[in-house]
Design an enzyme around this catalytic site. Structure first.
Site, PDB file in Angstrom:
ATOM      1  N   SER A  62       0.799  -1.243   0.000  1.00  0.00           N
ATOM      2  CA  SER A  62       0.000   0.000   0.000  1.00  0.00           C
ATOM      3  C   SER A  62       0.827   1.286   0.000  1.00  0.00           C
ATOM      4  O   SER A  62       0.261   2.361  -0.217  1.00  0.00           O
ATOM      5  CB  SER A  62      -0.946   0.018   1.196  1.00  0.00           C
TER       6      SER A  62
ATOM      7  N   VAL B 299       1.414  -3.786   3.758  1.00  0.00           N
ATOM      8  CA  VAL B 299       1.429  -5.108   4.402  1.00  0.00           C
ATOM      9  C   VAL B 299       2.704  -5.902   4.114  1.00  0.00           C
ATOM     10  O   VAL B 299       2.878  -6.996   4.639  1.00  0.00           O
ATOM     11  CB  VAL B 299       0.172  -5.964   4.079  1.00  0.00           C
TER      12      VAL B 299
ATOM     13  N   TYR C 155      -5.096   3.557   7.988  1.00  0.00           N
ATOM     14  CA  TYR C 155      -6.435   2.965   8.100  1.00  0.00           C
ATOM     15  C   TYR C 155      -7.032   3.209   9.482  1.00  0.00           C
ATOM     16  O   TYR C 155      -6.997   4.340   9.953  1.00  0.00           O
ATOM     17  CB  TYR C 155      -6.378   1.471   7.733  1.00  0.00           C
TER      18      TYR C 155
ATOM     19  N   LYS D 132       0.511   3.365  -3.006  1.00  0.00           N
ATOM     20  CA  LYS D 132      -0.680   4.199  -3.232  1.00  0.00           C
ATOM     21  C   LYS D 132      -0.353   5.688  -3.149  1.00  0.00           C
ATOM     22  O   LYS D 132      -1.068   6.519  -3.719  1.00  0.00           O
ATOM     23  CB  LYS D 132      -1.785   3.810  -2.236  1.00  0.00           C
TER      24      LYS D 132
HETATM   25  O1  DON Z   1      -4.722  -5.059  -1.751  1.00  0.00           O
HETATM   26  C1  DON Z   1      -4.118  -5.508  -0.791  1.00  0.00           C
HETATM   27  O2  DON Z   1      -4.701  -6.074   0.132  1.00  0.00           O
HETATM   28  C2  DON Z   1      -2.613  -5.328  -0.733  1.00  0.00           C
HETATM   29  N1  DON Z   1      -2.080  -5.402  -2.082  1.00  0.00           N
HETATM   30  C3  DON Z   1      -2.203  -4.021  -0.125  1.00  0.00           C
HETATM   31  C4  DON Z   1      -2.748  -3.828   1.281  1.00  0.00           C
HETATM   32  C5  DON Z   1      -1.866  -3.036   2.163  1.00  0.00           C
HETATM   33  O3  DON Z   1      -0.677  -2.944   1.996  1.00  0.00           O
HETATM   34  C6  DON Z   1      -2.500  -2.419   3.353  1.00  0.00           C
HETATM   35  N2  DON Z   1      -1.520  -1.740   4.187  1.00  0.00           N
HETATM   36  N3  DON Z   1      -1.225  -1.839   5.319  1.00  0.00           N
END
Ligand code: DON
Length: 304
Positions: free
Chosen positions: A63, A258, A240, A66
């Site tokens: 993320s 993540v 979040y 983003k």
């Molecule tokens: O879409 C997803 O679930 C992952 N590619 C990215 C989620 C993420 O990194 C949330 N951050 N903490």
């Protein structure tokens, strides 16, 4: 400030947390990462770099990417972007469907998955070669021509990305994305699979810390006001349903992923990237959060 000594002290102080948290195994390819990796790198805007640990080893940005897609979309669409996606904190998990359904498919902010999937659609409909253009932009930002996507991670996430597929379908149902659902998801997962090491990530975020300098990388330019506003969204939405906690404990704008990375900035002073793969229940790196909490506490430097 002797940041090198500060980072070395902090890397020792966080060691007792080493076994806490778990890998993001909902993306099977990320379950193979060595959970004991730890790195931190700080770049000051006066040109110094300080690092500790595995700061030259690349990891999955997830993320954190983003922030880069938001920068591109804001450069392309300007304020009109906010018709497509909100800028309010969600208070929900990054992959939550509940709020999206209640709010008729308008994502709360660009950093929850729903918002970032809309950003992927904006880039797909605006750019000649979205995958290449995104890569050129991040390569220039971080100063490394070898940074790239990890196709195994992108494929692994696609094969198991049921929740993101549900989000994308809900967006499509509400006519919030123009392109084909599969095409948008494939590009979204690719951007998430981007890999950098902490040195590259800190360098990439320096442009957000240094908002008085001209922001122009690979044809993507932002005004200093737009850069400040990206930082504002990081401050309120970057973690979040733990954005309040990060603000309270750390007091810097930042973004987590993540893959266990966190990038943060101290406006006009420095950018910092930290990586430790074990995550708490909110999907944020346990040792990464603690490292940044200690950094702003020990240096008594934060935006507050
Ligand atoms: O879409 C997803 O679930 C992952 N590619 C990215 C989620 C993420 O990194 C949330 N951050 N903490």
């Amino acid at each position: 400030m002797n940041y090198q000594a500060v980072l070395e002290d902090i890397s020792k102080a966080v060691r007792p947390l080493a076994g806490q948290g778990k890998l993001a195994d909902y993306i099977p390819a990320l379950a193979n990462v060595n959970p004991d990796k730890y790195a931190v790198c700080l770049n000051s805007i006066d040109g110094h770099m300080y690092s500790v640990g595995d700061a030259g080893e690349r990891f999955s940005l997830q993320s954190i990417s983003k922030v880069f897609s938001l920068a591109m979309c804001l450069s392309i669409k300007g304020e009109g972007l906010w018709k497509r996606v909100g800028k309010e904190p969600s208070g929900t998990a990054f992959n939550s469907l509940v709020q999206l359904e209640a709010e008729h498919g308008l994502p709360r902010n660009p950093f929850i998955n729903a918002g970032a999937i809309v950003l992927a659609d904006v880039l797909l409909t605006s750019l000649a070669d979205p995958e290449e253009n995104f890569l050129s932009f991040v390569r220039e930002l971080c100063g490394s021509g070898t940074v790239g996507y990890n196709l195994d991670v992108a494929r692994s996430e696609r094969e198991n990305g049921y929740l993101n597929a549900a989000i994308a379908n809900l967006l499509k149902y509400h006519k919030k994305i123009e392109c084909d659902v599969e095409e948008v998801l494939a590009f979204y997962f690719k951007m998430c699979s981007l890999e950098m090491n902490c040195k590259e990530l800190a360098r990439a975020f320096l442009a957000f810390a240094n908002h008085n300098e001209k922001f122009c990388y690979s044809g993507i330019s932002l005004t200093s006001s737009q850069v400040k506003r990206i930082n504002a969204v990081m401050q309120t939405c970057g973690f979040y349903d733990e954005a309040g906690e990060f603000s309270y404990l750390v007091g810097l704008p930042g973004k987590s992923g993540v893959g266990g990375g966190i990038a943060a900035i101290y406006p006009r002073r420095y950018s910092v990237a930290v990586w430790s793969p074990r995550l708490n229940s909110k999907g944020n790196s346990v040792m990464g959060m603690k490292t940044l909490e200690l950094l702003t506490t020990e240096t008594m430097e934060s935006i507050f």
